[in-house]
Design a protein around this motif. Structure first.
Motif, PDB file in Angstrom:
ATOM      1  N   PRO A 162      47.977  37.607  30.515  1.00 18.75           N
ATOM      2  CA  PRO A 162      47.183  39.070  31.807  1.00 18.75           C
ATOM      3  C   PRO A 162      45.899  39.589  31.514  1.00 18.75           C
ATOM      4  O   PRO A 162      44.578  38.927  32.835  1.00 18.75           O
ATOM      5  CB  PRO A 162      47.912  40.178  31.649  1.00 18.75           C
ATOM      6  N   ALA A 163      45.052  38.969  30.419  1.00 19.67           N
ATOM      7  CA  ALA A 163      43.375  38.676  30.279  1.00 19.67           C
ATOM      8  C   ALA A 163      43.072  37.768  31.353  1.00 19.67           C
ATOM      9  O   ALA A 163      42.283  37.483  31.885  1.00 19.67           O
ATOM     10  CB  ALA A 163      42.888  38.859  29.576  1.00 19.67           C
ATOM     11  N   ILE A 164      43.652  36.534  31.385  1.00 15.22           N
ATOM     12  CA  ILE A 164      43.128  35.145  32.047  1.00 15.22           C
ATOM     13  C   ILE A 164      43.587  35.959  33.023  1.00 15.22           C
ATOM     14  O   ILE A 164      42.477  35.285  34.194  1.00 15.22           O
ATOM     15  CB  ILE A 164      44.191  34.418  31.348  1.00 15.22           C
ATOM     16  N   SER A 165      44.612  35.970  33.442  1.00 19.79           N
ATOM     17  CA  SER A 165      44.691  36.284  35.115  1.00 19.79           C
ATOM     18  C   SER A 165      43.861  36.885  35.433  1.00 19.79           C
ATOM     19  O   SER A 165      43.637  37.080  37.334  1.00 19.79           O
ATOM     20  CB  SER A 165      45.870  36.783  35.400  1.00 19.79           C
ATOM     21  N   ILE A 166      44.015  38.198  35.316  1.00 17.91           N
ATOM     22  CA  ILE A 166      42.724  39.670  35.681  1.00 17.91           C
ATOM     23  C   ILE A 166      41.195  38.807  35.440  1.00 17.91           C
ATOM     24  O   ILE A 166      40.630  39.027  36.805  1.00 17.91           O
ATOM     25  CB  ILE A 166      42.903  40.390  35.111  1.00 17.91           C
ATOM     26  N   ALA A 167      41.095  38.138  34.461  1.00 21.28           N
ATOM     27  CA  ALA A 167      39.238  37.753  34.572  1.00 21.28           C
ATOM     28  C   ALA A 167      39.431  36.505  35.736  1.00 21.28           C
ATOM     29  O   ALA A 167      38.194  36.452  36.430  1.00 21.28           O
ATOM     30  CB  ALA A 167      39.008  36.981  33.476  1.00 21.28           C
ATOM     31  N   VAL A 168      40.375  35.551  35.502  1.00 18.85           N
ATOM     32  CA  VAL A 168      40.309  34.520  36.917  1.00 18.85           C
ATOM     33  C   VAL A 168      40.372  35.246  38.140  1.00 18.85           C
ATOM     34  O   VAL A 168      39.116  34.709  39.344  1.00 18.85           O
ATOM     35  CB  VAL A 168      41.491  33.053  37.588  1.00 18.85           C
ATOM     36  N   THR A 169      40.844  35.933  38.982  1.00 14.69           N
ATOM     37  CA  THR A 169      41.391  36.746  39.801  1.00 14.69           C
ATOM     38  C   THR A 169      39.452  37.295  40.218  1.00 14.69           C
ATOM     39  O   THR A 169      38.825  37.159  41.490  1.00 14.69           O
ATOM     40  CB  THR A 169      41.912  38.045  39.856  1.00 14.69           C
ATOM     41  N   LEU A 170      39.314  38.015  39.016  1.00 17.61           N
ATOM     42  CA  LEU A 170      37.992  39.273  39.523  1.00 17.61           C
ATOM     43  C   LEU A 170      37.122  38.130  39.951  1.00 17.61           C
ATOM     44  O   LEU A 170      35.598  37.772  40.540  1.00 17.61           O
ATOM     45  CB  LEU A 170      37.648  39.675  38.162  1.00 17.61           C
ATOM     46  N   GLY A 171      36.953  36.149  39.301  1.00 21.95           N
ATOM     47  CA  GLY A 171      35.985  35.937  39.198  1.00 21.95           C
ATOM     48  C   GLY A 171      35.719  35.068  40.426  1.00 21.95           C
ATOM     49  O   GLY A 171      34.948  34.330  40.997  1.00 21.95           O
ATOM     50  N   TYR A 172      37.198  34.733  41.150  1.00 24.42           N
ATOM     51  CA  TYR A 172      37.353  34.063  42.046  1.00 24.42           C
ATOM     52  C   TYR A 172      36.820  35.332  43.191  1.00 24.42           C
ATOM     53  O   TYR A 172      36.886  34.664  44.729  1.00 24.42           O
ATOM     54  CB  TYR A 172      38.903  33.946  42.427  1.00 24.42           C
ATOM     55  N   LEU A 173      37.325  36.501  43.314  1.00 17.40           N
ATOM     56  CA  LEU A 173      37.135  37.642  44.307  1.00 17.40           C
ATOM     57  C   LEU A 173      35.630  37.544  44.806  1.00 17.40           C
ATOM     58  O   LEU A 173      34.754  37.343  45.505  1.00 17.40           O
ATOM     59  CB  LEU A 173      37.518  38.760  43.872  1.00 17.40           C
ATOM     60  N   ALA A 174      34.619  37.048  43.108  1.00 21.19           N
ATOM     61  CA  ALA A 174      33.441  37.432  43.320  1.00 21.19           C
ATOM     62  C   ALA A 174      32.561  36.229  44.257  1.00 21.19           C
ATOM     63  O   ALA A 174      31.721  36.069  45.162  1.00 21.19           O
ATOM     64  CB  ALA A 174      32.490  37.523  41.787  1.00 21.19           C
ATOM     65  N   VAL A 224      33.585  27.063  39.731  1.00 23.32           N
ATOM     66  CA  VAL A 224      32.770  27.542  38.681  1.00 23.32           C
ATOM     67  C   VAL A 224      33.116  28.910  38.547  1.00 23.32           C
ATOM     68  O   VAL A 224      33.644  29.546  37.357  1.00 23.32           O
ATOM     69  CB  VAL A 224      30.848  27.439  38.980  1.00 23.32           C
ATOM     70  N   PHE A 225      33.276  29.790  39.742  1.00 19.73           N
ATOM     71  CA  PHE A 225      33.397  31.029  39.162  1.00 19.73           C
ATOM     72  C   PHE A 225      34.834  31.891  38.221  1.00 19.73           C
ATOM     73  O   PHE A 225      35.011  31.720  37.877  1.00 19.73           O
ATOM     74  CB  PHE A 225      33.231  32.314  40.487  1.00 19.73           C
ATOM     75  N   SER A 226      35.783  30.575  38.949  1.00 18.66           N
ATOM     76  CA  SER A 226      37.286  30.690  38.430  1.00 18.66           C
ATOM     77  C   SER A 226      37.559  30.260  37.094  1.00 18.66           C
ATOM     78  O   SER A 226      37.635  31.192  36.434  1.00 18.66           O
ATOM     79  CB  SER A 226      37.904  29.865  39.282  1.00 18.66           C
ATOM     80  N   ALA A 227      36.544  29.294  37.140  1.00 22.08           N
ATOM     81  CA  ALA A 227      36.407  28.591  35.295  1.00 22.08           C
ATOM     82  C   ALA A 227      36.012  29.647  34.585  1.00 22.08           C
ATOM     83  O   ALA A 227      35.625  29.562  33.235  1.00 22.08           O
ATOM     84  CB  ALA A 227      35.579  27.227  35.887  1.00 22.08           C
ATOM     85  N   LEU A 228      34.959  30.448  34.716  1.00 19.54           N
ATOM     86  CA  LEU A 228      33.947  31.268  34.058  1.00 19.54           C
ATOM     87  C   LEU A 228      34.937  32.433  33.672  1.00 19.54           C
ATOM     88  O   LEU A 228      35.585  33.106  32.865  1.00 19.54           O
ATOM     89  CB  LEU A 228      33.293  31.985  34.753  1.00 19.54           C
ATOM     90  N   GLY A 229      35.405  32.852  34.768  1.00 26.47           N
ATOM     91  CA  GLY A 229      36.665  33.915  34.261  1.00 26.47           C
ATOM     92  C   GLY A 229      37.993  33.118  33.643  1.00 26.47           C
ATOM     93  O   GLY A 229      38.569  34.639  32.588  1.00 26.47           O
ATOM     94  N   ALA A 230      38.482  31.657  33.850  1.00 25.66           N
ATOM     95  CA  ALA A 230      39.373  31.592  32.689  1.00 25.66           C
ATOM     96  C   ALA A 230      39.273  31.536  31.069  1.00 25.66           C
ATOM     97  O   ALA A 230      39.704  32.004  30.079  1.00 25.66           O
ATOM     98  CB  ALA A 230      39.724  30.390  33.166  1.00 25.66           C
ATOM     99  N   CYS A 231      37.434  30.860  31.436  1.00 22.93           N
ATOM    100  CA  CYS A 231      36.502  30.998  29.603  1.00 22.93           C
ATOM    101  C   CYS A 231      37.390  32.877  29.607  1.00 22.93           C
ATOM    102  O   CYS A 231      36.924  32.602  28.047  1.00 22.93           O
ATOM    103  CB  CYS A 231      36.025  30.275  29.715  1.00 22.93           C
TER     104      CYS A 231
END
Length: 414
Positions: free
Chosen positions: A21-33, A53-60
């Motif tokens: 869940p942490a990965i799903s939420i972080a990727v979503t926040l990065g993509y929204l940004a 780039v933002f989705s990758a940062l969220g995934a990491c």
């Protein structure tokens, strides 16, 4: 491979379960940004790079958080979070397309289509899957891509700043109106005095107006502004400009802005010395003009004239001054022009924590584009991205201006 072994391999593989869940939420926040709107149309390349780039940062970030979390989330929790994030992401893409088309319609650009949607989704999805499934391989590929991108996206000269300047003559005359002084870094007073002599020799004292136009970093003065002043005064005007550097405007802005102010003050000082011996009723109107970094120098010259020769200055016209670089108030008539979609007038590090505030004498021009609410950090990032395409539009869009630069909507006097 037996069905039992296949099931065991599937459970143990990177694809054996849905993401933490942490990965799903972080990727979503990065993509929204990444999809948060700016004020200019985004092409497919910039959109793909930004969302990836933002989705990758969220995934990491999500992977780091997942490793530090205690326990292993149940599969049902993973499904609920993952499904919810997919719904949010799908809605965000639809909203981004809708907003993008509002902007494009306002500035008369073709609407975003299937290609834009694909650029906004597919590269980001592929990279996120790679980071989650094969992180080491993804890291190697990302390092190579980053190096290549850094080379391709090296800052370019601002469109019009590509004009090169002669440095051997004391004044260059463009037909009719513009007189350009010699570039002498560190010797602005002497160069300004030579320019003033060329101005008087050209019959400038009998003209209706003299415009001190502070150039951008490379010495460029917008020809649309020169044409505008020519029309405003029926050709009976001289435009004086003194270059202070030969680098693009953004480089001069970052490295040293003092040259803009020092050269502008030198020119108005030389002009004031000449006009002090001319009866007031016989003097041409004195106007200060500057665009972008030139506006910074023009406003510094305005302050100097207000202190040293308060009755000499008729008006000041500042076009698209970078955010926070000019005084909020003026003792003499001043007009600040800014396109509704121009990111330059909003960009500053202060936008990280507070929204941009325009001066009270700012006139917003150009097509009105929808303006998203300010968000800390995210709005700064989006404004920074808009800078990449600020010179791509027609006059009135982004950082492009037309003959309206020649003065306020209602001239102060004829």
């Amino acid at each position: 491979m037996t069905s039992h072994r296949y099931a065991q391999w599937l459970r143990d593989s990177a694809f054996g379960s849905l993401p933490h869940p942490a990965i799903s939420i972080a990727v979503t926040l990065g993509y929204l940004a990444a999809l948060y709107p700016g004020t200019l149309p985004r092409d497919t390349t910039i959109t793909a790079v930004l969302t990836t780039v933002f989705s990758a940062l969220g995934a990491c970030t999500g992977r780091v958080l997942a490793r530090r979390s205690r326990g292993r989330p149940e599969e049902q929790a993973r499904r609920i979070v993952f499904g919810s994030c997919l719904v949010i992401l799908g809605s965000a893409v639809g909203m981004a397309v809708w907003w993008q088309n509002l902007i494009r319609s306002a500035v008369d650009v073709a609407p975003a289509g299937v290609g834009w949607c694909a650029a906004a989704t597919l590269p980001a999805a592929v990279v996120v899957v790679a980071i989650v499934a094969v992180p080491r391989t993804a890291a190697v590929v990302a390092a190579g891509a980053l190096a290549l991108t850094a080379g391709l996206l090296a800052p370019a000269d601002a469109g019009a700043d590509e004009q090169r300047l002669p440095v051997s003559s004391s004044a260059q005359h463009d037909p009719g109106t513009l007189l350009r002084g010699e570039l002498r870094v560190g010797e602005f007073d002497a160069a300004a005095a030579d320019l003033a002599r060329s101005w008087t020799a050209s019959g400038g004292l009998s003209a209706r107006a003299v415009v001190v136009a502070v150039p951008t970093g490379s010495g460029w003065v917008d020809s649309a502004a020169v044409d505008g002043f020519g029309s405003r005064f029926a050709g009976d005007v001289r435009v004086l400009t003194l270059p202070y550097d030969q680098v693009p405007s953004w480089q001069a802005f970052v490295s040293d802005r003092s040259g803009s102010a020092e050269s502008a003050i030198a020119v108005v000082s030389a002009v004031a010395t000449v006009l002090d011996s001319v009866p007031e009723h016989e003097r041409p109107r004195v106007i200060l003009y500057g665009q972008s970094l030139g506006a910074v120098g023009a406003d510094a010259a305005r302050v100097w004239l207000e202190n040293e020769h308060p009755s000499l200055l008729d008006e000041t016209v500042l076009v698209a001054p970078p955010a926070g670089t000019v005084a909020l108030l003026s003792r003499t008539p001043r007009t600040v022009l800014a396109n509704s979609s121009d990111p330059v007038v909003r960009w500053s590090f202060a936008e990280l924590w507070r929204p941009h505030g325009a001066t009270g004498d700012t006139h917003v021009r150009g097509p009105r584009v929808p303006d998203a609410p300010w968000l800390p950090v995210i709005s700064f990032v989006q404004t920074s991205v808009d800078l990449l395409g600020a010179l791509d539009g027609a006059a009135g869009v982004g950082h492009r201006y037309g003959p309206e630069q020649a003065g306020p909507p209602h001239p102060l006097r004829n």
